[in-house]
Design an enzyme around this catalytic site. Structure first.
Site, PDB file in Angstrom:
ATOM      1  N   SER A 702     -18.537 -41.210  11.660  1.00 45.33           N
ATOM      2  CA  SER A 702     -17.575 -41.345  12.745  1.00 45.33           C
ATOM      3  C   SER A 702     -18.170 -41.420  14.033  1.00 45.33           C
ATOM      4  CB  SER A 702     -16.331 -40.149  12.716  1.00 45.33           C
ATOM      5  OG  SER A 702     -16.976 -39.081  12.966  1.00 45.33           O
ATOM      6  N   LYS A 745      -9.712 -33.551  16.266  1.00 41.13           N
ATOM      7  CA  LYS A 745     -10.729 -34.206  17.279  1.00 41.13           C
ATOM      8  C   LYS A 745      -9.697 -34.536  18.617  1.00 41.13           C
ATOM      9  CE  LYS A 745     -13.728 -36.683  14.062  1.00 41.13           C
ATOM     10  NZ  LYS A 745     -14.227 -38.093  13.368  1.00 41.13           N
TER      11      LYS A 745
END
Ligand code: ADP
Length: 811
Positions: A702, A745
């Site tokens: 990511s 996140k």
């Protein structure tokens, strides 16, 4: 007649296990130590201590295989030699070790092993008498014929040798000068003997003791002890232990009765029997479960975490209906400090059960779970049986904390042992090695916690129902602080709301400027620090305030008038230096916060770090929650090498290569050049990418979009916007693929005060899980290709423009 007072060795000795040589009393030996256990002993006992006492250690020959020098203590010999460490020399070559010069003093016998780690320490009994040899002629009466004979043989032997050799003459003189009782040991160390023979000599108890007739007091003691054994037997017979256990116990008590008390095995057997009597074979608390009350209790104890509370209630309801515990074990998975343990405790409370936490972090030996066999000194039951002994009932709630941190080692796999504990088909007859009889665990309610499921052994995970416990938003944290943490801290510090006031803005300051965490653990700690500081202030104030009262009480009624007069004047002058009148609460504003906690720890960091090209903010998922992550790049003259540093795994390295390849193939389009103006970005150029270290290694695809953005910034010389964070996997063709952990996140970015977040288009649906108030604070950019990412990451976009136009726009 006696030559001096007898010396006593300490009753607790650290034990040095030696592989080479056998030390006998009266002789000196050099021995090299390098095992962690022995090194630790030398460091903490011999290199730190200054008194003589601290340099006496127990030396035990270790006859087990020297190569198996693992964590576990080998079985110990019972008799060893107490020694004075005369000299310690350390060296690092060929590997770290110490060389010790030790002089044997006397024999000792281990009564009980007190601890095993970091080095063993035992309670010991001194076996030989130890005299101060100031006068060489000693009384020999009590030694009897035997030692006199020994002396004569020794003299005969030595006189057969050549007396003109100085060493032989010296030995002859030695024989006369040494105390007779020391002769056997010293001769054994002088003549050529094998280690095995030396071991035999060490193990022989001194003559004096063998001939010794028990005195009256010892008789009494034996008597008393016999009474104790009878009591113990009675307890065994009346206890509710299983039939199998009863049989074993009765056999053991029979053995105990015949055993002399001085045998170490005596203590061992006794401890075993006492544990057996104490265990809650048949004792349980009565469950009281009323779902409505349980809901109220869970709600009262915990703010937010609705999903978790709902699932817990369902679980409890099903249990109530089915009236058994079979079924999966609940496992709460989430970052630290989000209330996993606390919910476990509440479950116990709602059921009216005892609660016990078993920390599994770092456990790598199956005997931690299943106990040690009772064959060696210091063996113990495992944590499950120990826990049952602690709570005293057979149906507690056991919280298996941190099942994701179970280790593995040569000592067997603790996860396998745990499986057996958790398996309803097997756990009604769980056999701890120490107990050696089955104990029924089927009434225990097990709950597990973990930071991540990734490292839970699959077979174990299979038994569990995972419930995710995500981190909290700032608003949730403020609520938790004011509803739960602050009241608890006030109570712990003996403070009242009349004495201290913490406004919500201050709590927010603590959350944003003094902590960076998914849970509320540091927040709680900071609140504790504030309460401590205030408690001191309040106590100082109170001290002065209460003076008159105390004087009154102390002096009695008679002099009350007089004292009060005095006290009055004193208290008036006192009030003058009190910062606040006592009835006003102390307000914790930002100034007070800085005074108590020091300057803020997390400020300015984001914009400061983004003040030069080649830095971008990514979002990472770790078992401890989401984290913002600064990716930094720099370039220098070189041969086209890519260097990666920081805490990163293989997948992340791949992303870095992908990112560079994509940028190289798009350099022309974006007018990106290296230092010498070439579109071949790696021509004569080395790139260094750095992922600053966090506590946890990060891996996963990511970071792809962040690396591209960071490099685009480096090669274009433009700054990345300081309020934007991003996450997304990339392909060689520049597409942006979805990633996991979006919720954590996003919370991390929100915590860090960032305003815009670039996420993969296909992750849009994940945003639904995020609380509305957090979403309101943020702008989300959905990107499906890298062009969109770059356009959002740079002020005014990063679109493909001719150089001239770009120059113009800069002017
Ligand atoms: P974990 O086991 O997840 O590491 P703990 O259960 O030890 O976390 O929680 C740390 C502290 O925070 C405890 O004092 C707990 O009561 C408190 N806490 C955490 N979450 C909440 C919540 N939602 N409501 C009230 N208190 C909470």
């Amino acid at each position: 007649m006696a030559s001096g007072s007898a010396i006593q060795i300490p009753s607790r000795l650290p034990l040095l296990l030696t592989h080479e040589g056998v030390l006998l009393p009266g002789s000196t030996m050099r021995t090299s130590v390098d095992s962690p256990r022995n090194m630790q002993l030398v460091r903490s006992r011999l290199l730190k201590g200054t008194s003589l006492r601290s340099t006496i250690i127990g030396v035990l020959p270790n006859t087990s295989d020297p190569t198996s020098d693992c964590d576990d203590l080998p079985s110990l010999r019972r008799i060893g030699t107490a020694a004075l460490a005369v000299q310690v020399v350390g060296s690092n070559w060929p590997k770290p070790h110490y060389t010790l010069l030790v002089t044997g003093l006397c024999r000792f016998q281990i009564l009980q092993l007190l601890k095993e780690k970091p080095y063993p320490v035992a309670e010991v009994e001194q076996l030989d008498r130890l005299e101060q040899f100031t006068n060489q002629h000693k009384s020999e009466e009590e030694l009897g014929e035997l030692s006199e004979q020994f002396y004569k043989y020794a003299v005969q032997l030595v006189e057969m040798l050549d007396m003109s050799v100085p060493a032989v003459a010296k030995l002859r003189r030695l024989l006369d000068n040494l105390p007779r009782e020391a002769l056997p040991d010293i001769l054994t160390s002088i003549i050529r003997t094998s280690n095995q023979e030396k071991l035999q000599v060490v193990a022989i108890r001194p003559i004096r003791r063998i001939n010794h007739i028990p005195s009256a007091t010892e008789d009494e003691e034996e008597e008393e002890d016999h009474d104790d054994v009878v009591m113990l037997e009675k307890k065994i017979r009346t206890s509710s232990m299983s039939e199998q256990a009863l049989k074993v116990c009765l056999k053991e008590i029979k053995r105990l009765k015949k055993m002399p008390q001085s045998m170490p095995e005596y203590a061992l057997t006794r401890n075993y029997l006492e544990l057996m009597v104490e265990l809650p074979w048949n004792k349980s608390t009565k469950d009281r479960l009323e779902i409505r009350a349980a809901r109220i209790l869970l709600d009262n104890d915990h703010y937010a975490m609705e999903k978790l509370k709902k699932r817990v209630l369902e679980y409890l309801a099903v249990r109530q209906l089915k009236n058994n515990l079979k079924g999966p074990i609940l496992c709460f998975v989430g970052p630290p400090g989000v209330g996993k343990t606390s919910v476990g405790r509440s479950i116990a409370k709602t059921l009216g059960r005892e609660f016990h936490r078993i920390a599994l972090g770092g456990v790598c030996d199956q005997s931690d779970i299943r106990g040690h066999r009772r064959t060696y000194v210091g063996s113990m039951p495992g944590r499950i049986i120990n826990g049952l002994k602690t709570v005293g009932v057979n149906n507690p709630v056991f919280l298996l904390d941190e099942v994701d941190k179970l280790g593995k080692s040569l000592q067997g796999d603790p996860a396998a042992a745990l499986l057996e504990v958790l398996d309803p088909e097997q756990n009604h007859s769980f056999t701890d090695h120490y107990l050696n009889v089955a104990f029924d665990l089927s009434q225990v309610l097990f709950i597990a916690t973990a930071n991540t499921t990734a490292t839970i052994p699959p077979a174990l995970l299979d038994r569990m129902e995972v419930i995710q416990v995500p981190g909290y938003t700032q608003e949730e944290k403020i609520e938790i602080a004011h509803r739960h943490l602050i009241p608890k801290q006030l109570e712990q510090h003996g403070l009242t709301p009349q004495q201290i006031q913490i406004p919500q803005v201050t709590t927010l300051d603590i959350i944003t400027r003094y902590t960076r965490e998914a849970g509320v653990r540091s927040l709680d700690r900071k609140l504790g620090a504030i309460c401590r500081a205030v408690a001191v202030k309040v106590a100082e104030g109170q001290h002065k305030e209460t003076k008159p009262d105390r004087a009154e009480v102390a002096e009695g009624e008679d002099c009350k008038e007089h004292i009060t007069e005095d006290a009055k004047t004193e208290s008036i002058s006192d009030t003058a230096d009190l910062a606040l009148p006592p009835e006003m609460p102390i307000l914790i504003d930002f100034h007070a916060l800085k005074d108590i906690l020091g300057p803020p720890m997390y400020e300015m960091e984001v914009s400061e770090r983004l003040s030069q090209p080649g830095v971008a903010i990514g979002l990472a998922w770790t078992p401890l929650g989401g984290e913002i992550m600064f990716v930094e790049a720099s370039r220098m003259d070189g041969e086209g090498q890519l260097t990666l540093t920081g805490q990163l795994g293989d997948v992340m390295k791949e992303s870095a290569h992908l990112a560079i390849s994509w940028l190289r193939s798009n350099a022309k389009r974006y007018q990106l050049t290296n230092a010498s103006g070439s579109f071949d970005l790696l021509d004569n150029t080395d790139i260094h990418l750095h992922f600053p270290a966090g506590a946890v290694t990060k891996d996963g695809p990511s970071a792809g979009v962040t690396i591209v953005t960071c490099l685009a910034s480096l090669f274009s010389g433009r700054l990345v916007c300081s309020d934007v964070a991003m996450t997304g996997e990339i392909t060689l063709r520049g597409l942006v693929l979805p990633v996991g952990g979006i919720k954590d996140k996003v919370l991390a970015a929100h915590r860090a005060g960032l305003k815009r977040i670039i996420i993969p288009q296909r992750n849009e649906k994940d945003l639904e899980e995020i609380a509305v108030n957090v979403r309101q604070d943020l702008t989300f950019v959905m990107a499906s290709c890298l062009d969109e990412v770059l356009n959002a990451a740079f002020d005014g976009g990063f679109s493909v423009k001719p150089i001239v136009e770009r120059l113009n726009s800069k002017l």
